[in-house]
Design an enzyme around this catalytic site. Structure first.
Site, PDB file in Angstrom:
ATOM      1  N   HIS A   1       0.881  -1.186   0.000  1.00  0.00           N
ATOM      2  CA  HIS A   1       0.000   0.000   0.000  1.00  0.00           C
ATOM      3  C   HIS A   1       0.909   1.224   0.000  1.00  0.00           C
ATOM      4  CE1 HIS A   1      -3.408   2.486   0.535  1.00  0.00           C
ATOM      5  NE2 HIS A   1      -3.863   2.086   1.705  1.00  0.00           N
TER       6      HIS A   1
ATOM      7  N   HIS B   1      -1.950  -2.349  -9.662  1.00  0.00           N
ATOM      8  CA  HIS B   1      -2.936  -1.735  -8.776  1.00  0.00           C
ATOM      9  C   HIS B   1      -4.166  -2.619  -8.726  1.00  0.00           C
ATOM     10  CE1 HIS B   1      -5.593   1.292  -7.018  1.00  0.00           C
ATOM     11  NE2 HIS B   1      -4.482   1.890  -6.626  1.00  0.00           N
TER      12      HIS B   1
ATOM     13  N   ASP C   1       2.820   5.687  -6.756  1.00  0.00           N
ATOM     14  CA  ASP C   1       4.036   5.645  -5.955  1.00  0.00           C
ATOM     15  C   ASP C   1       5.313   5.600  -6.790  1.00  0.00           C
ATOM     16  OD1 ASP C   1       2.988   5.677  -3.334  1.00  0.00           O
ATOM     17  OD2 ASP C   1       2.258   3.644  -3.650  1.00  0.00           O
TER      18      ASP C   1
HETATM   19  N1  COA Z   1       5.157  -6.497 -10.659  1.00  0.00           N
HETATM   20  C1  COA Z   1       5.039  -7.681 -11.300  1.00  0.00           C
HETATM   21  N2  COA Z   1       3.880  -8.350 -11.437  1.00  0.00           N
HETATM   22  C2  COA Z   1       2.788  -7.795 -10.895  1.00  0.00           C
HETATM   23  C3  COA Z   1       2.833  -6.571 -10.232  1.00  0.00           C
HETATM   24  C4  COA Z   1       4.076  -5.917 -10.123  1.00  0.00           C
HETATM   25  N3  COA Z   1       4.194  -4.752  -9.502  1.00  0.00           N
HETATM   26  N4  COA Z   1       1.613  -6.263  -9.790  1.00  0.00           N
HETATM   27  C5  COA Z   1       0.815  -7.267 -10.175  1.00  0.00           C
HETATM   28  N5  COA Z   1       1.539  -8.188 -10.827  1.00  0.00           N
HETATM   29  C6  COA Z   1       1.015  -9.439 -11.376  1.00  0.00           C
HETATM   30  C7  COA Z   1       0.772 -10.432 -10.258  1.00  0.00           C
HETATM   31  O1  COA Z   1       1.919 -11.184  -9.951  1.00  0.00           O
HETATM   32  C8  COA Z   1      -0.357 -11.253 -10.816  1.00  0.00           C
HETATM   33  O2  COA Z   1       0.207 -12.179 -11.716  1.00  0.00           O
HETATM   34  P1  COA Z   1      -0.445 -13.653 -11.895  1.00  0.00           P
HETATM   35  O3  COA Z   1      -1.812 -13.385 -12.471  1.00  0.00           O
HETATM   36  O4  COA Z   1       0.497 -14.331 -12.813  1.00  0.00           O
HETATM   37  O5  COA Z   1      -0.488 -14.252 -10.517  1.00  0.00           O
HETATM   38  C9  COA Z   1      -1.167 -10.266 -11.639  1.00  0.00           C
HETATM   39  O6  COA Z   1      -0.257  -9.202 -11.954  1.00  0.00           O
HETATM   40  C10 COA Z   1      -2.343  -9.690 -10.860  1.00  0.00           C
HETATM   41  O7  COA Z   1      -1.859  -9.053  -9.743  1.00  0.00           O
HETATM   42  P2  COA Z   1      -2.448  -9.201  -8.283  1.00  0.00           P
HETATM   43  O8  COA Z   1      -1.335  -9.379  -7.316  1.00  0.00           O
HETATM   44  O9  COA Z   1      -3.556 -10.192  -8.296  1.00  0.00           O
HETATM   45  O10 COA Z   1      -3.080  -7.797  -8.088  1.00  0.00           O
HETATM   46  P3  COA Z   1      -3.626  -7.281  -6.743  1.00  0.00           P
HETATM   47  O11 COA Z   1      -4.771  -6.447  -7.084  1.00  0.00           O
HETATM   48  O12 COA Z   1      -3.838  -8.374  -5.763  1.00  0.00           O
HETATM   49  O13 COA Z   1      -2.382  -6.439  -6.179  1.00  0.00           O
HETATM   50  C11 COA Z   1      -0.903  -4.709  -5.766  1.00  0.00           C
HETATM   51  C12 COA Z   1      -2.207  -5.118  -6.421  1.00  0.00           C
HETATM   52  C13 COA Z   1      -0.824  -3.194  -5.707  1.00  0.00           C
HETATM   53  C14 COA Z   1      -0.800  -5.269  -4.329  1.00  0.00           C
HETATM   54  C15 COA Z   1       0.277  -5.277  -6.611  1.00  0.00           C
HETATM   55  O14 COA Z   1       0.162  -4.802  -7.922  1.00  0.00           O
HETATM   56  C16 COA Z   1       1.621  -4.914  -6.027  1.00  0.00           C
HETATM   57  O15 COA Z   1       2.070  -5.534  -5.049  1.00  0.00           O
HETATM   58  N6  COA Z   1       2.318  -3.896  -6.606  1.00  0.00           N
HETATM   59  C17 COA Z   1       3.603  -3.500  -6.099  1.00  0.00           C
HETATM   60  C18 COA Z   1       3.451  -2.668  -4.841  1.00  0.00           C
HETATM   61  C19 COA Z   1       2.902  -1.280  -5.127  1.00  0.00           C
HETATM   62  O16 COA Z   1       3.382  -0.589  -6.009  1.00  0.00           O
HETATM   63  N7  COA Z   1       1.919  -0.881  -4.325  1.00  0.00           N
HETATM   64  C20 COA Z   1       1.335   0.441  -4.414  1.00  0.00           C
HETATM   65  C21 COA Z   1      -0.094   0.382  -4.893  1.00  0.00           C
HETATM   66  S1  COA Z   1      -0.707   2.028  -5.140  1.00  0.00           S
END
Ligand code: COA
Length: 388
Positions: free
Chosen positions: A221, A260, A314
């Site tokens: 987050h 996201h 971010d």
């Molecule tokens: N880098 C690489 N792969 C990513 C990714 C990233 N930053 N964000 C998502 N993915 C991939 C996931 O591994 C998943 O792959 P899969 O379908 O092969 O398992 C797919 O995209 C879907 O992602 P998911 O994790 O289900 O999305 P979510 O809605 O649960 O998670 C976040 C969203 C924000 C938690 C996630 O994108 C993340 O951890 N991002 C990095 C941290 C970040 O920047 N957070 C700030 C948010 S404002």
């Protein structure tokens, strides 16, 4: 057991209505109270945006003047809170902010007043005071005296003034002002949801904001901006970016600042910080951070766009804070300072038409296990949850 539909992570679940913000993640659209985030980022100020969020309309000139003078007058924190900060100074800045906001309840005469009006007033006070707490903590942990807030400066300029002890460059203060606007409210994100859950038990706004700060701290987050800069330092130069990201993703990791839960197009807030990261890097004679970030976005991560993975707010924020000279462990606190009005607004909405937020978990453990008296249990079993 009856089969039930489980929505893990409450993904795509609507749990209530809100007039705070509108998000269309498929096209990267964000409105606060109906107003485009782009108009607010380019034309508004954080103070005006706080007014818009909390009062539900843009202020007239005289309303804004009155609000600003009240907002500025709310900045000081009681000496007892500075003492709390002193006692906890070695902790992570988000832990200190969470603790200090929680302690503020003891000094707020309206702490237990759950009326929407008192909640609004507390939201204004906490928004103003969060900046004072964060800046005072950084000074105290460096062995410096906290700088009392200035009544002449905007919220963003005053924060930089309290942090560094000198009035900031107005263009740099404006940049932070835009950053605060972009972080002010964002629907049912994890921290706002936590704040609403707290409010739904009719707990008080200090508890709700404290919960919000605790939830924001996580790297999935609010922690991402700090994590982006850590990643940038680890990568070092653009030639190493591809291998770094590949290795990270192959091992199940996520590239910070991308992806996201709601946006499957570019996060509309990112563009404002992208342009400003470039501008500030050039101004400070350090264009390399922006160049590396841009390379990661355009050359390394572009192939993930068809899967809906784009930069989020971010990604460029960390480089801006870094170039402003803000310590990296304060980056999440900057996000928190911007988000307090969003939390306060959602607590007000929850109070207005409250319903206890209490979802269900489907039980997935053993059933009707025989209770064996302790003396008959034989060899020690591995602790619950341990690998078997
Ligand atoms: N880098 C690489 N792969 C990513 C990714 C990233 N930053 N964000 C998502 N993915 C991939 C996931 O591994 C998943 O792959 P899969 O379908 O092969 O398992 C797919 O995209 C879907 O992602 P998911 O994790 O289900 O999305 P979510 O809605 O649960 O998670 C976040 C969203 C924000 C938690 C996630 O994108 C993340 O951890 N991002 C990095 C941290 C970040 O920047 N957070 C700030 C948010 S404002």
């Amino acid at each position: 057991m009856a089969e039930v539909q489980i929505y893990r992570g409450l993904k795509d679940v609507y749990f209530d209505k809100s007039a705070a913000s509108f998000i269309d993640g498929s096209i990267g659209k964000l409105l606060y109270r109906g107003y485009s985030i782009h108009d607010l980022a380019e034309k508004s100020t954080f103070e005006e945006t706080v007014y818009l969020l909390l009062y539900g309309k843009l202020p007239t000139r005289s309303e804004l003047d009155a609000f600003e003078s009240h907002f500025r007058a709310s900045r000081p924190v009681p000496d007892a809170i500075l003492k709390v900060i002193e006692l906890t100074q070695k902790a992570h800045p988000m832990d200190v902010l969470r603790t200090a906001v929680s302690a503020m309840a003891a000094y707020d005469p309206e702490a237990e007043d759950k009326s929407v009006e008192a909640t609004l007033r507390k939201g204004v006070r906490l928004t103003a005071q969060a900046a004072t707490i964060v800046a005072a903590h950084d000074r105290i942990r460096k062995g410096l005296k906290p700088v009392p807030p200035s009544n002449r400066l905007s919220h963003a300029a005053n924060f930089l003034y309290m942090l560094f002890g000198k009035e900031p460059d107005p263009e740099e203060a404006k940049l932070l002002d835009v950053d605060f606007i972009l972080h002010a409210e964002h629907g049912s994100n994890a921290s706002a949801f936590a704040a609403r859950v707290a409010a739904s038990t009719l707990s008080d706004v200090h508890s709700a904001v404290t919960a919000g700060i605790g939830v924001l701290k996580g790297p999935w987050h609010g922690g991402a901006a700090e994590a982006v800069m850590t990643m940038v330092h680890e990568i070092g130069t653009p030639e190493k970016a591809e291998a770094y990201a590949h290795k990270l993703i192959e091992s199940g990791g996520k590239v910070m600042g991308f992806g996201h839960r709601v946006y499957k197009a570019e996060d509309p807030r990112a563009r404002h910080l992208r342009d400003r990261s470039k501008w500030l890097g050039e101004k400070k004679g350090q264009p390399q951070w922006f160049q590396l970030l841009r390379y990661l976005e355009d050359n390394v991560m572009a192939k993930y766009r068809p899967r809906g993975i784009f930069v989020n707010v971010d990604f460029y924020a960390g480089s801006i804070y870094y170039l402003l000279g803000i310590p990296e462990d304060i980056f999440i606190s900057i996000f928190a300072m911007g988000r307090v009005p969003g939390w306060a607004l959602q607590v007000m909405e929850q109070y207005r038409d409250n319903i206890l937020i209490r979802p269900l978990l489907q039980y997935g453990g053993p059933m009707d296990v025989e209770y064996v008296p302790i003396e008959k249990r034989g060899a020690p079993a591995p602790p619950v949850g341990a690998e078997r």
